[in-house]
Design an enzyme around this catalytic site. Sequence first.
Site, mmCIF file in Angstrom:
data_model
loop_
_atom_site.group_PDB
_atom_site.id
_atom_site.type_symbol
_atom_site.label_atom_id
_atom_site.label_comp_id
_atom_site.label_asym_id
_atom_site.label_seq_id
_atom_site.Cartn_x
_atom_site.Cartn_y
_atom_site.Cartn_z
ATOM 1 N N ASP A 52 35.665 47.151 37.681
ATOM 2 C CA ASP A 52 36.730 47.978 38.271
ATOM 3 C C ASP A 52 38.134 47.505 37.905
ATOM 4 O O ASP A 52 39.111 48.051 38.377
ATOM 5 C CB ASP A 52 36.573 48.035 39.799
ATOM 6 N N GLY A 95 39.911 45.247 38.859
ATOM 7 C CA GLY A 95 40.765 44.878 39.997
ATOM 8 C C GLY A 95 41.229 46.038 40.854
ATOM 9 O O GLY A 95 42.109 45.899 41.699
HETATM 10 N N1 SAH Z 1 36.665 44.350 43.002
HETATM 11 C C1 SAH Z 1 35.386 43.725 43.019
HETATM 12 C C2 SAH Z 1 35.289 42.648 41.943
HETATM 13 C C3 SAH Z 1 34.222 42.900 40.964
HETATM 14 S S1 SAH Z 1 33.932 41.523 39.912
HETATM 15 C C4 SAH Z 1 35.169 43.069 44.387
HETATM 16 O O1 SAH Z 1 36.036 43.190 45.237
HETATM 17 O O2 SAH Z 1 34.139 42.483 44.606
HETATM 18 C C5 SAH Z 1 32.157 41.557 39.916
HETATM 19 C C6 SAH Z 1 31.462 40.613 40.858
HETATM 20 O O3 SAH Z 1 31.504 39.304 40.362
HETATM 21 C C7 SAH Z 1 32.024 40.503 42.249
HETATM 22 O O4 SAH Z 1 31.556 41.520 43.069
HETATM 23 C C8 SAH Z 1 31.517 39.137 42.713
HETATM 24 O O5 SAH Z 1 30.205 39.219 43.217
HETATM 25 C C9 SAH Z 1 31.497 38.363 41.422
HETATM 26 N N2 SAH Z 1 32.674 37.489 41.253
HETATM 27 C C10 SAH Z 1 33.743 37.683 40.446
HETATM 28 N N3 SAH Z 1 34.593 36.646 40.504
HETATM 29 C C11 SAH Z 1 34.044 35.749 41.366
HETATM 30 C C12 SAH Z 1 34.439 34.467 41.865
HETATM 31 N N4 SAH Z 1 35.576 33.886 41.464
HETATM 32 N N5 SAH Z 1 33.624 33.843 42.748
HETATM 33 C C13 SAH Z 1 32.466 34.422 43.165
HETATM 34 N N6 SAH Z 1 32.050 35.624 42.726
HETATM 35 C C14 SAH Z 1 32.813 36.289 41.851
#
Ligand code: SAH
Length: 267
Positions: A179, A181
């Site tokens: 998405d 962000g």
């Molecule tokens: N806008 C979405 C982000 C999607 S990124 C949200 O609010 O969740 C895709 C997935 O990767 C997330 O849903 C999360 O499960 C994981 N993710 C991304 N970055 C992360 C982080 N720093 N720590 C833990 N999980 C993460």
Amino acid sequence: PAGMSRNAWKKEQKKVKWLENRDKLNKYKRDKKKEKKAEKRALKEQNADEKEVKKGRNDLGTRVPITILIDCGFDDMMTEKERQSLSLQLTRCYSENRRSDTPMNIRVCSFDKKLKERFDTTMKAQYKVWRGIEFSELPYAVPESDEERNKIVYLSSDSENTLTELEDNMTYIVGGIVDKGRYKNLCQNKATSQKIKTAKLPISEFLTISGRKVLTTNHVVEIMVKWVELRDWKRAFEEIIPPRKQEGFETNRQKRKRENRSKSVES
Ligand code: SAH
């Protein structure tokens, strides 16, 4: 317009339109080409994997008793392009886990609608012969009892908690969404409403990372796969997070750019 005959102006307008259309057509062609390339890559990756199976490597006989659950319940929140990107990411998750000496169990939930359609058609339904991974059209079940619910952690960069390690007999949920962000706190809020614990990866404990700490679905899964293999977060991050995101780390292209900049300043 003044100083221009009606005919000349008409001609000019025609040219403008023609140029616009040409640009549009070119962009369309470029996009199509990119799409084709991405699909080819996905199929190639799948085929490479099948070859490994035939060679008898990593027959997935023994698996680490940890489950990664990819929650694909966000299908209609993505554009076609983003969905396409997610389908590539899922392929990546699968093949990296397959290649690992310490593969985990992967479950893909809410695998329905357009994402599934894409796997069934464009991706030639190859996922049906994938091993060590389970696809379900249903959303994941939220257990009633606290004890069972506590065996689930939803990963989210927005969580207040930080993971220290991955534990046996636990399920770690990763949001299956691309998405860029657009939706903040999406998975954090979903988990909280289901009374499921959340945690973020310990990125800042081990790396100084430039920009947002939101990683893609496949990077998160690949980091976990690497961690189980190495039991070392720092190395797992360094191997998976792209160098351009890691601070103090310069790609060759960036280096050339910087050097060219200082050259042009000098001359
Ligand atoms: N806008 C979405 C982000 C999607 S990124 C949200 O609010 O969740 C895709 C997935 O990767 C997330 O849903 C999360 O499960 C994981 N993710 C991304 N970055 C992360 C982080 N720093 N720590 C833990 N999980 C993460």
